[in-house]
Design a protein around this motif. Structure first.
Motif, PDB file in Angstrom:
ATOM      1  N   GLU A 181       0.858  -1.190   0.000  1.00 24.03           N
ATOM      2  CA  GLU A 181       0.000   0.000   0.000  1.00 24.03           C
ATOM      3  C   GLU A 181       0.897   1.244   0.000  1.00 24.03           C
ATOM      4  OE1 GLU A 181      -3.433   2.231   2.425  1.00 24.03           O
ATOM      5  OE2 GLU A 181      -2.936   0.211   3.081  1.00 24.03           O
ATOM      6  N   ILE A 182       0.565   2.201  -0.864  1.00 22.16           N
ATOM      7  CA  ILE A 182       1.439   3.374  -0.988  1.00 22.16           C
ATOM      8  C   ILE A 182       0.862   4.539  -0.200  1.00 22.16           C
ATOM      9  CG2 ILE A 182       2.395   5.045  -2.636  1.00 22.16           C
ATOM     10  CD1 ILE A 182       2.258   2.698  -4.678  1.00 22.16           C
ATOM     11  N   THR A 183       1.700   5.141   0.625  1.00 22.69           N
ATOM     12  CA  THR A 183       1.250   6.310   1.387  1.00 22.69           C
ATOM     13  C   THR A 183       1.994   7.550   0.895  1.00 22.69           C
ATOM     14  OG1 THR A 183       2.928   5.767   3.011  1.00 22.69           O
ATOM     15  CG2 THR A 183       0.670   5.088   3.535  1.00 22.69           C
ATOM     16  N   LEU A 184       1.403   8.716   1.145  1.00 21.07           N
ATOM     17  CA  LEU A 184       2.065   9.957   0.762  1.00 21.07           C
ATOM     18  C   LEU A 184       3.029  10.352   1.864  1.00 21.07           C
ATOM     19  CD1 LEU A 184      -0.979  11.945  -0.676  1.00 21.07           C
ATOM     20  CD2 LEU A 184       0.717  10.614  -1.917  1.00 21.07           C
ATOM     21  N   THR A 185       4.098  11.057   1.475  1.00 23.52           N
ATOM     22  CA  THR A 185       5.098  11.418   2.480  1.00 23.52           C
ATOM     23  C   THR A 185       5.184  12.932   2.681  1.00 23.52           C
ATOM     24  OG1 THR A 185       6.738  11.388   0.757  1.00 23.52           O
ATOM     25  CG2 THR A 185       6.558   9.401   2.084  1.00 23.52           C
ATOM     26  N   LYS A 186       4.297  13.673   1.995  1.00 24.29           N
ATOM     27  CA  LYS A 186       4.270  15.146   2.085  1.00 24.29           C
ATOM     28  C   LYS A 186       5.591  15.761   1.638  1.00 24.29           C
ATOM     29  CE  LYS A 186       0.160  15.499   4.295  1.00 24.29           C
ATOM     30  NZ  LYS A 186      -0.675  14.993   3.240  1.00 24.29           N
ATOM     31  N   ASN A 187       6.214  15.169   0.641  1.00 20.65           N
ATOM     32  CA  ASN A 187       7.389  15.819   0.059  1.00 20.65           C
ATOM     33  C   ASN A 187       7.244  15.888  -1.456  1.00 20.65           C
ATOM     34  OD1 ASN A 187       8.253  13.440  -1.121  1.00 20.65           O
ATOM     35  ND2 ASN A 187       9.666  12.942   0.532  1.00 20.65           N
ATOM     36  N   GLU A 188       8.293  16.367  -2.110  1.00 19.54           N
ATOM     37  CA  GLU A 188       8.246  16.630  -3.556  1.00 19.54           C
ATOM     38  C   GLU A 188       7.965  15.378  -4.387  1.00 19.54           C
ATOM     39  OE1 GLU A 188      10.853  17.083  -1.596  1.00 19.54           O
ATOM     40  OE2 GLU A 188      11.427  19.191  -1.567  1.00 19.54           O
ATOM     41  N   PHE A 189       8.178  14.212  -3.813  1.00 18.99           N
ATOM     42  CA  PHE A 189       8.038  12.993  -4.607  1.00 18.99           C
ATOM     43  C   PHE A 189       6.628  12.424  -4.586  1.00 18.99           C
ATOM     44  CE2 PHE A 189      12.548  13.249  -3.578  1.00 18.99           C
ATOM     45  CZ  PHE A 189      13.099  13.137  -4.849  1.00 18.99           C
ATOM     46  N   ASP A 190       5.729  13.098  -3.865  1.00 23.04           N
ATOM     47  CA  ASP A 190       4.375  12.570  -3.772  1.00 23.04           C
ATOM     48  C   ASP A 190       3.676  12.489  -5.130  1.00 23.04           C
ATOM     49  OD1 ASP A 190       4.409  11.904  -1.171  1.00 23.04           O
ATOM     50  OD2 ASP A 190       3.301  13.643  -0.433  1.00 23.04           O
ATOM     51  N   TYR A 191       4.132  13.303  -6.106  1.00 24.32           N
ATOM     52  CA  TYR A 191       3.547  13.213  -7.451  1.00 24.32           C
ATOM     53  C   TYR A 191       3.695  11.797  -8.003  1.00 24.32           C
ATOM     54  CZ  TYR A 191       3.826  18.282  -7.167  1.00 24.32           C
ATOM     55  OH  TYR A 191       3.692  19.581  -6.773  1.00 24.32           O
ATOM     56  N   PHE A 192       4.866  11.214  -7.766  1.00 22.96           N
ATOM     57  CA  PHE A 192       5.140   9.876  -8.295  1.00 22.96           C
ATOM     58  C   PHE A 192       4.267   8.843  -7.595  1.00 22.96           C
ATOM     59  CE2 PHE A 192       8.706  12.417  -9.430  1.00 22.96           C
ATOM     60  CZ  PHE A 192       9.024  11.974 -10.692  1.00 22.96           C
ATOM     61  N   ARG A 193       4.150   9.025  -6.282  1.00 25.71           N
ATOM     62  CA  ARG A 193       3.321   8.095  -5.515  1.00 25.71           C
ATOM     63  C   ARG A 193       1.854   8.230  -5.904  1.00 25.71           C
ATOM     64  NH1 ARG A 193       5.726   6.650   0.001  1.00 25.71           N
ATOM     65  NH2 ARG A 193       7.949   6.872  -0.332  1.00 25.71           N
ATOM     66  N   ALA A 194       1.398   9.492  -6.076  1.00 28.13           N
ATOM     67  CA  ALA A 194      -0.026   9.741  -6.339  1.00 28.13           C
ATOM     68  C   ALA A 194      -0.479   9.091  -7.646  1.00 28.13           C
ATOM     69  CB  ALA A 194      -0.288  11.250  -6.385  1.00 28.13           C
ATOM     70  N   ILE A 195       0.369   9.122  -8.648  1.00 25.51           N
ATOM     71  CA  ILE A 195      -0.019   8.505  -9.936  1.00 25.51           C
ATOM     72  C   ILE A 195      -0.200   6.989  -9.778  1.00 25.51           C
ATOM     73  CG2 ILE A 195       0.874   7.905 -12.254  1.00 25.51           C
ATOM     74  CD1 ILE A 195      -0.243  10.703 -12.249  1.00 25.51           C
ATOM     75  N   ILE A 196       0.718   6.375  -9.046  1.00 28.62           N
ATOM     76  CA  ILE A 196       0.589   4.919  -8.849  1.00 28.62           C
ATOM     77  C   ILE A 196      -0.675   4.622  -8.040  1.00 28.62           C
ATOM     78  CG2 ILE A 196       1.673   2.836  -7.904  1.00 28.62           C
ATOM     79  CD1 ILE A 196       3.412   3.810 -10.075  1.00 28.62           C
ATOM     80  N   ILE A 197      -0.956   5.452  -7.035  1.00 33.23           N
ATOM     81  CA  ILE A 197      -2.171   5.248  -6.229  1.00 33.23           C
ATOM     82  C   ILE A 197      -3.404   5.309  -7.141  1.00 33.23           C
ATOM     83  CG2 ILE A 197      -3.634   6.271  -4.407  1.00 33.23           C
ATOM     84  CD1 ILE A 197      -1.021   7.183  -3.001  1.00 33.23           C
ATOM     85  N   VAL A 198      -3.451   6.302  -8.031  1.00 30.76           N
ATOM     86  CA  VAL A 198      -4.608   6.446  -8.926  1.00 30.76           C
ATOM     87  C   VAL A 198      -4.724   5.243  -9.860  1.00 30.76           C
ATOM     88  CG1 VAL A 198      -5.567   7.795 -10.848  1.00 30.76           C
ATOM     89  CG2 VAL A 198      -4.647   8.961  -8.871  1.00 30.76           C
ATOM     90  N   LEU A 199      -3.624   4.841 -10.452  1.00 34.97           N
ATOM     91  CA  LEU A 199      -3.681   3.704 -11.388  1.00 34.97           C
ATOM     92  C   LEU A 199      -4.160   2.442 -10.680  1.00 34.97           C
ATOM     93  CD1 LEU A 199      -0.396   4.216 -13.482  1.00 34.97           C
ATOM     94  CD2 LEU A 199      -2.738   4.744 -14.164  1.00 34.97           C
ATOM     95  N   LYS A 200      -3.742   2.275  -9.431  1.00 37.00           N
ATOM     96  CA  LYS A 200      -4.193   1.097  -8.671  1.00 37.00           C
ATOM     97  C   LYS A 200      -5.680   1.198  -8.369  1.00 37.00           C
ATOM     98  CE  LYS A 200      -0.202  -0.631  -6.196  1.00 37.00           C
ATOM     99  NZ  LYS A 200       0.219  -1.092  -4.885  1.00 37.00           N
ATOM    100  N   LYS A 201      -6.098   2.393  -7.906  1.00 37.19           N
ATOM    101  CA  LYS A 201      -7.513   2.593  -7.568  1.00 37.19           C
ATOM    102  C   LYS A 201      -8.413   2.353  -8.767  1.00 37.19           C
ATOM    103  CE  LYS A 201      -8.044   5.534  -3.629  1.00 37.19           C
ATOM    104  NZ  LYS A 201      -8.193   6.818  -3.058  1.00 37.19           N
ATOM    105  N   GLU A 202      -7.942   2.773  -9.932  1.00 33.07           N
ATOM    106  CA  GLU A 202      -8.742   2.625 -11.160  1.00 33.07           C
ATOM    107  C   GLU A 202      -8.641   1.202 -11.705  1.00 33.07           C
ATOM    108  OE1 GLU A 202     -10.479   5.253 -12.853  1.00 33.07           O
ATOM    109  OE2 GLU A 202     -10.036   6.586 -11.182  1.00 33.07           O
ATOM    110  N   GLY A 203      -7.878   0.376 -11.024  1.00 36.20           N
ATOM    111  CA  GLY A 203      -7.731  -1.019 -11.458  1.00 36.20           C
ATOM    112  C   GLY A 203      -6.958  -1.156 -12.767  1.00 36.20           C
ATOM    113  N   MET A 204      -6.080  -0.221 -13.048  1.00 29.96           N
ATOM    114  CA  MET A 204      -5.387  -0.249 -14.342  1.00 29.96           C
ATOM    115  C   MET A 204      -4.072  -1.005 -14.296  1.00 29.96           C
ATOM    116  SD  MET A 204      -5.935   3.560 -15.623  1.00 29.96           S
ATOM    117  CE  MET A 204      -7.327   3.921 -16.607  1.00 29.96           C
ATOM    118  N   ILE A 205      -3.553  -1.215 -13.082  1.00 29.35           N
ATOM    119  CA  ILE A 205      -2.285  -1.940 -13.011  1.00 29.35           C
ATOM    120  C   ILE A 205      -2.362  -3.007 -11.925  1.00 29.35           C
ATOM    121  CG2 ILE A 205      -0.659  -0.255 -13.945  1.00 29.35           C
ATOM    122  CD1 ILE A 205      -0.218   0.789 -11.123  1.00 29.35           C
ATOM    123  N   GLY A 206      -1.627  -4.062 -12.142  1.00 32.84           N
ATOM    124  CA  GLY A 206      -1.514  -5.105 -11.128  1.00 32.84           C
ATOM    125  C   GLY A 206      -0.098  -5.057 -10.585  1.00 32.84           C
TER     126      GLY A 206
END
Ligand code: GLA
Length: 359
Positions: free
Chosen positions: A66-91
């Motif tokens: 499970e990916i959590t946000l860290t409140k730093n500059e890299f959260d953009y990278f984490r957020a995209i993976i979170i969205v793709l997982k939520k949308e069921g687009m990636i395994g």
């Protein structure tokens, strides 16, 4: 390890329609030739390892946990993976080593955030064969920025970075109506005030004031922001606060300016470039006096640009810091010099017509 692949996405300026997108009105952004570039290679470690060349920092996270946000500059990278997982687009994801570098200054109204999100998702789209088109990429990046990262933005930045070029985007969707303009629109000069700020502050304040004021008006009848006339707004002045009145008047006036500039930009020839310039400056007046998002440093950059030959200028992005954009065909050098001589940082730029791409 597989071989490195490079992807990139541009920053943007907002020419017309500032603070309209999150209200579902129309915006006219232009993607610019300052880009964010991502180099990526598969690592088969099930982890994303991102290194920023500018920040000289690295973030590593496991993709299948499970990916959590860290409140730093890299959260953009984490957020995209979170969205793709939520949308069921990636395994399962093999994992990637990523290096990012950007010509788009951070927190300057040039859409550095969307350029990161869009370049990253463009890379993943190709690497993971997601088969997303450019508007789907923009939509998912908006979800990441708005829903996951909690920024009160609209869809302008993600669409501009993904699609490139200059277009009018009716934000009352999806689907969103897009009209591409062929205009070369030469003579764009960016002036960075070098005042950094978080875009979320002006966005949150204005969005609250505008929607609270407008909800009071809607209780009086079936009014729509896309058609509300300023006279009608004035009739309701007593039931809204002075701040709400000023914000709403600013929004309506910028909406009308955007409509006019859209007509001008859609002409295939004989565009009235002086009119397009003066519409920029009129917008700046509304942003300064009615929406309250300019600051003396930005006003000064606008003033010196106009005095040295620009046809028009305005702040770009959410405001309270960041950059201005001046339209100065044939006077680019003079305007750039004037901006630099008062402590700003000028960049003569061009419109980018490609949007996000694999290099
Ligand atoms: C920021 C947001 C955009 C838009 C502008 C203001 O850049 O990200 O969506 O709302 O502010 O026009």
């Amino acid at each position: 390890m597989t071989k490195k692949q490079i992807y990139s996405a541009p920053g943007r300026v907002c020419l017309y329609g500032e603070h309209q997108d999150y209200l579902k009105l129309t915006v006219i952004p232009a993607a610019i030739n300052l880009r964010t570039t991502i180099s990526i290679e598969r690592n088969d470690l099930n982890e994303i390892n991102v290194h920023s060349l500018e920040l000289k920092k690295t973030d590593v996270f496991k993709v299948n946990d499970e990916i959590t946000l860290t409140k730093n500059e890299f959260d953009y990278f984490r957020a995209i993976i979170i969205v793709l997982k939520k949308e069921g687009m990636i395994g399962e994801i093999p994992g990637f080593n990523v290096t990012i570098s950007s010509q788009v200054p951070i927190g300057s109204g040039l859409s550095s955030s969307a350029a990161i999100l869009v370049s990253w998702l463009t890379a993943l789209n190709d690497q993971l064969e997601l088969e997303l088109n450019k508007t789907e990429i923009a939509d998912l990046c908006f979800i990441a920025e708005n829903n996951i990262l909690g920024i009160n933005c609209g869809i302008m930045d993600q669409y501009s970075s993904s699609l490139g070029g200059i277009f009018s985007l009716n934000c009352d969707g999806p689907p969103y109506n897009i009209q591409h303009f062929e205009t070369p629109l030469e003579g764009l000069v960016i002036g960075d005030s070098c005042v950094k700020r978080s875009a979320n502050e002006p966005l949150t304040l204005l969005k609250n004031q505008i929607t609270t004021g407008f909800e009071k008006i809607q209780k009086q009848g079936d009014f729509k922001l896309k058609s509300l006339a300023s006279d009608t707004l004035t009739e309701f002045r007593d039931i809204i606060t002075e701040d709400e009145y000023r914000r709403l008047l600013g929004v309506i006036t910028i909406r009308n300016i955007t409509e006019k500039s859209s007509i001008e930009l859609s002409k295939s020839n004989n565009q009235d470039i002086e009119c397009l310039g003066s519409l920029l400056t009129k917008q700046q007046t509304m942003l300064r006096d009615y929406l309250g998002v300019s600051i003396p440093e930005l006003d000064n950059l606008v003033d010196v640009s106009l005095k040295s030959g620009a046809l028009g200028a305005k702040l770009t992005g959410a405001g309270l810091g960041g950059c201005i954009i001046a339209l100065a065909p044939g006077k680019e050098e003079e305007v750039a010099h004037a901006i630099n001589s008062v402590g700003g940082k000028a960049t003569i730029c061009k419109i980018d017509y490609e949007g996000a791409k694999k290099e």
